[in-house]
Design a protein around this motif. Sequence first.
Motif, PDB file in Angstrom:
ATOM      1  N   LEU A 226       0.805  -1.221   0.000  1.00 36.22           N
ATOM      2  CA  LEU A 226       0.000   0.000   0.000  1.00 36.22           C
ATOM      3  C   LEU A 226       0.842   1.278   0.000  1.00 36.22           C
ATOM      4  CD1 LEU A 226      -2.829  -0.928   2.523  1.00 36.22           C
ATOM      5  CD2 LEU A 226      -3.065  -0.556   0.063  1.00 36.22           C
ATOM      6  N   GLN A 227       1.978   1.253   0.700  1.00 36.75           N
ATOM      7  CA  GLN A 227       2.684   2.507   0.909  1.00 36.75           C
ATOM      8  C   GLN A 227       4.172   2.471   0.592  1.00 36.75           C
ATOM      9  OE1 GLN A 227       1.562   3.268   5.055  1.00 36.75           O
ATOM     10  NE2 GLN A 227       0.002   4.691   4.347  1.00 36.75           N
ATOM     11  N   GLY A 228       4.705   1.323   0.207  1.00 30.33           N
ATOM     12  CA  GLY A 228       6.132   1.235  -0.022  1.00 30.33           C
ATOM     13  C   GLY A 228       6.904   1.180   1.289  1.00 30.33           C
ATOM     14  N   SER A 229       8.198   0.928   1.212  1.00 29.61           N
ATOM     15  CA  SER A 229       8.991   0.762   2.430  1.00 29.61           C
ATOM     16  C   SER A 229       9.248   2.085   3.146  1.00 29.61           C
ATOM     17  CB  SER A 229      10.321   0.083   2.092  1.00 29.61           C
ATOM     18  OG  SER A 229      11.087   0.880   1.194  1.00 29.61           O
ATOM     19  N   PHE A 230       9.460   3.162   2.398  1.00 27.89           N
ATOM     20  CA  PHE A 230       9.844   4.423   3.034  1.00 27.89           C
ATOM     21  C   PHE A 230       8.673   5.057   3.785  1.00 27.89           C
ATOM     22  CE2 PHE A 230      13.011   3.991  -0.405  1.00 27.89           C
ATOM     23  CZ  PHE A 230      14.166   4.039   0.378  1.00 27.89           C
ATOM     24  N   VAL A 231       7.512   5.157   3.134  1.00 28.01           N
ATOM     25  CA  VAL A 231       6.347   5.742   3.814  1.00 28.01           C
ATOM     26  C   VAL A 231       5.893   4.837   4.953  1.00 28.01           C
ATOM     27  CG1 VAL A 231       3.936   6.432   3.546  1.00 28.01           C
ATOM     28  CG2 VAL A 231       5.610   7.034   1.788  1.00 28.01           C
ATOM     29  N   SER A 232       5.957   3.517   4.747  1.00 23.91           N
ATOM     30  CA  SER A 232       5.564   2.584   5.801  1.00 23.91           C
ATOM     31  C   SER A 232       6.405   2.789   7.053  1.00 23.91           C
ATOM     32  CB  SER A 232       5.706   1.141   5.301  1.00 23.91           C
ATOM     33  OG  SER A 232       5.324   0.216   6.308  1.00 23.91           O
ATOM     34  N   ILE A 298      -6.296  -7.147  -4.532  1.00 18.30           N
ATOM     35  CA  ILE A 298      -5.221  -6.375  -3.899  1.00 18.30           C
ATOM     36  C   ILE A 298      -4.962  -5.075  -4.653  1.00 18.30           C
ATOM     37  CG2 ILE A 298      -2.733  -6.351  -3.456  1.00 18.30           C
ATOM     38  CD1 ILE A 298      -2.979  -9.356  -2.812  1.00 18.30           C
ATOM     39  N   LEU A 299      -4.905  -5.163  -5.974  1.00 16.80           N
ATOM     40  CA  LEU A 299      -4.607  -3.976  -6.770  1.00 16.80           C
ATOM     41  C   LEU A 299      -5.738  -2.954  -6.713  1.00 16.80           C
ATOM     42  CD1 LEU A 299      -2.878  -5.696  -9.821  1.00 16.80           C
ATOM     43  CD2 LEU A 299      -1.795  -4.259  -8.093  1.00 16.80           C
ATOM     44  N   LYS A 300      -6.982  -3.434  -6.570  1.00 20.72           N
ATOM     45  CA  LYS A 300      -8.093  -2.492  -6.376  1.00 20.72           C
ATOM     46  C   LYS A 300      -7.925  -1.730  -5.061  1.00 20.72           C
ATOM     47  CE  LYS A 300     -11.933  -4.533  -8.969  1.00 20.72           C
ATOM     48  NZ  LYS A 300     -13.266  -5.169  -8.853  1.00 20.72           N
ATOM     49  N   ALA A 301      -7.572  -2.461  -4.005  1.00 15.13           N
ATOM     50  CA  ALA A 301      -7.364  -1.819  -2.722  1.00 15.13           C
ATOM     51  C   ALA A 301      -6.194  -0.864  -2.772  1.00 15.13           C
ATOM     52  CB  ALA A 301      -7.129  -2.875  -1.632  1.00 15.13           C
ATOM     53  N   GLN A 302      -5.153  -1.247  -3.492  1.00 19.59           N
ATOM     54  CA  GLN A 302      -3.973  -0.382  -3.649  1.00 19.59           C
ATOM     55  C   GLN A 302      -4.321   0.910  -4.390  1.00 19.59           C
ATOM     56  OE1 GLN A 302      -0.856  -1.691  -6.392  1.00 19.59           O
ATOM     57  NE2 GLN A 302       0.635  -1.455  -4.739  1.00 19.59           N
ATOM     58  N   ALA A 303      -5.151   0.775  -5.442  1.00 20.78           N
ATOM     59  CA  ALA A 303      -5.548   1.958  -6.209  1.00 20.78           C
ATOM     60  C   ALA A 303      -6.385   2.914  -5.365  1.00 20.78           C
ATOM     61  CB  ALA A 303      -6.340   1.530  -7.454  1.00 20.78           C
ATOM     62  N   GLU A 304      -7.180   2.375  -4.464  1.00 18.51           N
ATOM     63  CA  GLU A 304      -8.064   3.207  -3.643  1.00 18.51           C
ATOM     64  C   GLU A 304      -7.344   3.807  -2.443  1.00 18.51           C
ATOM     65  OE1 GLU A 304     -11.281   0.664  -2.598  1.00 18.51           O
ATOM     66  OE2 GLU A 304     -12.071   0.531  -4.640  1.00 18.51           O
ATOM     67  N   ASN A 305      -6.377   3.066  -1.875  1.00 20.05           N
ATOM     68  CA  ASN A 305      -5.793   3.486  -0.604  1.00 20.05           C
ATOM     69  C   ASN A 305      -4.264   3.614  -0.607  1.00 20.05           C
ATOM     70  OD1 ASN A 305      -8.310   3.376   1.102  1.00 20.05           O
ATOM     71  ND2 ASN A 305      -8.254   1.254   0.401  1.00 20.05           N
ATOM     72  N   GLY A 306      -3.648   3.361  -1.753  1.00 17.36           N
ATOM     73  CA  GLY A 306      -2.186   3.413  -1.811  1.00 17.36           C
ATOM     74  C   GLY A 306      -1.647   4.824  -1.721  1.00 17.36           C
ATOM     75  N   ALA A 307      -0.390   4.919  -1.271  1.00 15.76           N
ATOM     76  CA  ALA A 307       0.242   6.229  -1.086  1.00 15.76           C
ATOM     77  C   ALA A 307       1.010   6.698  -2.301  1.00 15.76           C
ATOM     78  CB  ALA A 307       1.192   6.171   0.119  1.00 15.76           C
ATOM     79  N   LEU A 308       1.196   5.834  -3.294  1.00 14.56           N
ATOM     80  CA  LEU A 308       2.074   6.171  -4.416  1.00 14.56           C
ATOM     81  C   LEU A 308       1.278   6.250  -5.717  1.00 14.56           C
ATOM     82  CD1 LEU A 308       5.026   3.815  -3.463  1.00 14.56           C
ATOM     83  CD2 LEU A 308       4.901   6.268  -3.130  1.00 14.56           C
TER      84      LEU A 308
END
Length: 308
Positions: A226-232, A298-308
Motif C-alpha cells: 500500500l505505501q512502499g517501504s519508506f512511507v511505511s 489487492i490492486l483495487k485496494a492499492q488503487a483506492e488506498n495506496g500512497a504512491l
Amino acid sequence: MRDVRTIGVVGLGLIGARWAAVFAHAGLDVVAQDADRARWDAFEASCGELFAEIEALAPAKCPRGRITFTARLEDGFQAVDFVQENAPETLDLKRQLLRDIEGAVAADVVIASSSSALLVSDMQADCTRPERVVLGHPFNPAHLMPLVEIVGGQKTAPWAVEQARQVYEACGKKPVVLSREITGHIALRLMGAMWREAFYLIRSGVATAADIDRAFCYGPGPKWTLQGSFVSNHLGAGGIEEFLMKYGPTYEAIWSTLGDAELDPETRAAVIRQTGDIVGGRSEEELRVQRDAGLIAILKAQAENGAL
C-alpha cells in the motif's frame, strides 16, 4: 512527439499477448506480429479471459481497440505510432530485430523493449535511429501488474523516454523512470536482494521456504504493497527522521550480517523440495487462477488506498 493511436506489438508470447490486451483495453488499435501463426491462434483463444481480468481490475473508459495480426513486420507496421517488442532475452536476436523494426516503421516511432535483463545501450548499438529505442519492462502478469520500468540507453533521446511514459500512463500503468541503466533495473534488483537473503536463511538452516514466505506475506508485505517501504517506516516511529534515529542501528546490524547465497546443488535441492512442500500438489493453473483473482482484489485496494 507522435499522437499515439496504434501500437505495434512484436511477439505474441506470454508477455506480448498480455501487452496486446492492455493496449486494446485502453482503446488503442493494435497490430500484433509473430512469425508463428499458432501464437495468434493461442491469443485469440485466451483473449476473452485476459480482457475479463483487465475489466475486473479497471473497467474500460472507452471502446476497445481493434487487434489485427500479421506474420511480417513489413505488412501493417507502416501505420503504427509506438512499438512494444517482446522477443526472447538474446542480445544478438534483439539487435537484429530492432533493426528490422526500424525498417518497417516511421522515423519518429518509439521502439520499447520488454527486456528484463539486457541493457538498452547494447540493444540499440546497431540501430540507425538509436535515439528512439527505450526499455519498457512490465511485471508479470503484464496485463494486471501496474509497474513498467522505463530507461534509455546511451544514445536514447529524452523525448523518447517521455513518449513511452505517456503511453504507459494512458493505459493505466504506473511507470517509473530510471536516471541511468543498471542490470535488473529497479524491481528485480530489490527482489534479488531479498531472495538472496531468503536463500541464505534456507542454506544456513535458519528457516524453511514456507516460513520465509509467510514472514514476508504477513509481515511487511501488505503495508509495503500500500505505501512502499519508506512511507511505511515513516509511520513506524513519528516520521522517517525519528525512525532512522531509533531503528537505524538495528538495520545497520542486520545489514552487516546479511548472508551470501550460492546456487550450489545442495541449496538448489533444498529450495526445490521446500517449494514443492508449499505447492502441495496444486497445479500451475490452480495457482495462477488463485494468484490472479487475489491480485485483482489487492490492486483495487492499492488503487483506492495506496500512497504512491
